[in-house]
Scaffold this motif. Sequence first.
Motif, PDB file in Angstrom:
ATOM      1  N   UNK A   1       1.149  -1.302  -0.401  1.00 33.24           N
ATOM      2  CA  UNK A   1       0.263   0.108  -0.005  1.00 33.24           C
ATOM      3  C   UNK A   1       0.638   1.362  -0.159  1.00 33.24           C
ATOM      4  N   UNK A   2       1.633   1.494   0.956  1.00 36.33           N
ATOM      5  CA  UNK A   2       2.762   2.485   1.187  1.00 36.33           C
ATOM      6  C   UNK A   2       3.276   3.050  -0.388  1.00 36.33           C
ATOM      7  N   UNK A   3       3.541   1.738  -0.677  1.00 37.62           N
ATOM      8  CA  UNK A   3       4.762   2.179  -2.423  1.00 37.62           C
ATOM      9  C   UNK A   3       3.888   2.914  -3.120  1.00 37.62           C
ATOM     10  N   UNK A   4       2.846   2.089  -3.009  1.00 35.22           N
ATOM     11  CA  UNK A   4       1.945   2.577  -4.590  1.00 35.22           C
ATOM     12  C   UNK A   4       1.063   3.778  -4.169  1.00 35.22           C
ATOM     13  N   UNK A   5       0.986   4.238  -2.841  1.00 37.13           N
ATOM     14  CA  UNK A   5       0.810   5.227  -2.186  1.00 37.13           C
ATOM     15  C   UNK A   5       1.980   6.642  -2.992  1.00 37.13           C
ATOM     16  N   UNK A   6       3.008   5.925  -3.123  1.00 33.46           N
ATOM     17  CA  UNK A   6       4.432   7.137  -3.027  1.00 33.46           C
ATOM     18  C   UNK A   6       3.964   7.050  -4.629  1.00 33.46           C
ATOM     19  N   UNK A   7       3.419   5.732  -5.061  1.00 33.55           N
ATOM     20  CA  UNK A   7       3.638   6.397  -6.679  1.00 33.55           C
ATOM     21  C   UNK A   7       3.032   6.760  -7.098  1.00 33.55           C
ATOM     22  N   UNK A   8       1.540   6.975  -6.781  1.00 37.21           N
ATOM     23  CA  UNK A   8       0.163   7.229  -6.859  1.00 37.21           C
ATOM     24  C   UNK A   8       0.224   9.205  -6.958  1.00 37.21           C
ATOM     25  N   UNK A   9       1.228   9.232  -5.728  1.00 35.18           N
ATOM     26  CA  UNK A   9       0.648  11.125  -5.178  1.00 35.18           C
ATOM     27  C   UNK A   9       2.223  11.618  -5.335  1.00 35.18           C
ATOM     28  N   UNK A  10       2.924  11.107  -6.217  1.00 37.49           N
ATOM     29  CA  UNK A  10       4.077  11.793  -7.149  1.00 37.49           C
ATOM     30  C   UNK A  10       3.591  12.471  -8.399  1.00 37.49           C
ATOM     31  N   UNK A  11       3.281  11.935  -8.721  1.00 36.14           N
ATOM     32  CA  UNK A  11       2.366  12.566 -10.589  1.00 36.14           C
ATOM     33  C   UNK A  11       1.563  13.560 -11.005  1.00 36.14           C
ATOM     34  N   UNK A  12       0.843  13.506  -9.813  1.00 31.06           N
ATOM     35  CA  UNK A  12      -0.197  14.710  -9.445  1.00 31.06           C
ATOM     36  C   UNK A  12       0.456  16.139  -8.869  1.00 31.06           C
ATOM     37  N   UNK A  13       1.139  15.249  -7.959  1.00 31.59           N
ATOM     38  CA  UNK A  13       2.059  16.663  -7.039  1.00 31.59           C
ATOM     39  C   UNK A  13       2.904  17.248  -7.493  1.00 31.59           C
TER      40      UNK A  13
END
Length: 592
Positions: free
Chosen positions: A449-461
């Motif tokens: 969950x945490x690595x996927x959240x990191x990948x998911x949040x980086x692009x929009x940010x």
Amino acid sequence: MMRRMGEGVLMIVVLVLVCGLGVKGDASDHRYKEGEHVPLYANKVGPFHNPSETYRYYDLPFCAPDNVADKKEALGEILNGDRLVDAPYELNFREDKQSKSICKKTLSKEDVAKLRDAVAKDYYFQMYYDDLPLWGFLGKFDKDKIDPTEYKYLLFKHIHFDVAYNDDRVIEINVQTDNNLAVDITEDKEVNVEFSYSVTWKKTDIPFEKRMEKYSKSSSMPQHLEIHWFSIINSCVTVLLLTGFLATILMRVLKNDFIKYSHDDEALEDQEETGWKYIHGDVFRFPKHKSLFSAVIGSGTQLLALAIFIFLLALVGVFYPYNRGALFTALVVIYALTSGIAGYTATSFYLQLEGTNWVRNLLLTGFLFCGPLFLTFSFLNTVAIAYSATAALPFGTILVIILIWTLVTAPLLVLGGVAGKNGKTEFQAPCRTTKYPREIPQLPWYRGTIPQMAMAGFLPFSAIYIELYYIFASVWGHKIYTIYSILFIVFIILIIVTAFITVALTYFQLAVEDHEWWWRSVLCGGSTGIFIFCYCLYYYHARSDMSGFMQTSFFFGYMACVCYGFFLMLGTVGFRASLLFVRHIYRSIKCE
């Protein structure tokens, strides 16, 4: 009874809108005759680098009129920390003054120490003249020329006003101070000071309708516009790359999957079942904690509607520079009016998930965002009271907000919940859910969950981080942000990128036969809020000069609430996009 309650709600909303969005001076038409009194209000003083730490003008030992009259303020002005009082200066229309004394004052040692501390912290004052803002510093401190190890503190005792007019209207006002007309307050001793001011009027050709444009020119300068457009181009490139990436998945990988899963050959039947098709009996299994899940979706939908309405008001020109409190008033009113959306969405979705206690779910929806916000406000308001700052809300204002929540927000939330209950529909699942859940295979750490959240949040940010600096500099500084059209484009890009990246990660999750995608899509979609809070840490330490307990607690307290709101809103976007995607791919194959 419902009709009376509706009329009461409408009256409160109209009163708040009229009082909050239409802030005007005492002279409603802003026209004056020569020698006529023009309203001048002193607003607040405070450290220049701490925008939340502001105090009443007469908290410092200035010359005060015999009867200090407070200006009646609207809800938004009070929320903004404005506390307008009559200023000690008299600037009659087109009436020049060479040098007029306000008062002769003997500053005690305590007064000198207070003013010296204010000068050391770069205190500024803010006033409004015919609704035009003006600022100035109380004094200056610098190294002593004789002894460089010591500092010399000077208090400005004379202020010069330059006022421009066009026909019978005030167009512009500026403040100047003179180091030669300053008094030394370096030593702890009584000081006799004569405070004075002068006024010069000059004619200008600038029309009254354009007198506010000078305050927004800084954000519209070519070098800043270039940076804004670079931000948009950067965001658009991100969207195009992500769109191409997703198109590759949808057109090639999924197409191959559809062809593969559509064959009924014996060779395929003998193969080991793997892939997203073979978890069709689990993919629509309802998530754990369905009441909390529905409340998140309801609150996130409300916040998304709130953001869209605020942008619409900004685009039509409601939030022009220094329209005092208009944004805060709009936030309070629109949040109250959109609570019905949260109630309807949460209850309707909760019943689709076969929930039974919809009343408890409605209460959870009502407090999911308001609860943390209220607790944060209570703590920060207590801090502001301890500092005697203008950020501390009066009891009457708190009572008004409670009444709005009680008479508008709560009833609309209940009405939305009742409408969601009465309009109950079945959850549209293209596949039948099996009785027992399929075991999820052991997955590598980067699919957690945490690595996927990191990948998911980086692009929009990465698509919004350039614009974030200008927003922070406006909210937590003294910059002015007026390019709402660019900000709206960036917001739309943020929504698109969030939806796309969440859909991509949902597909990868299903492809490895992990069917618990419901909460994962919310967490991945909302993870941009965590990145924004991390940016808050960077901005506070590297890009700002804020300091002190009050300013620090206000910055991180309210930014934590904002980031939490972004988490709910973008988490809802991510889940809705993933739900559409999952329904589409499972509707396109034959599932036994």
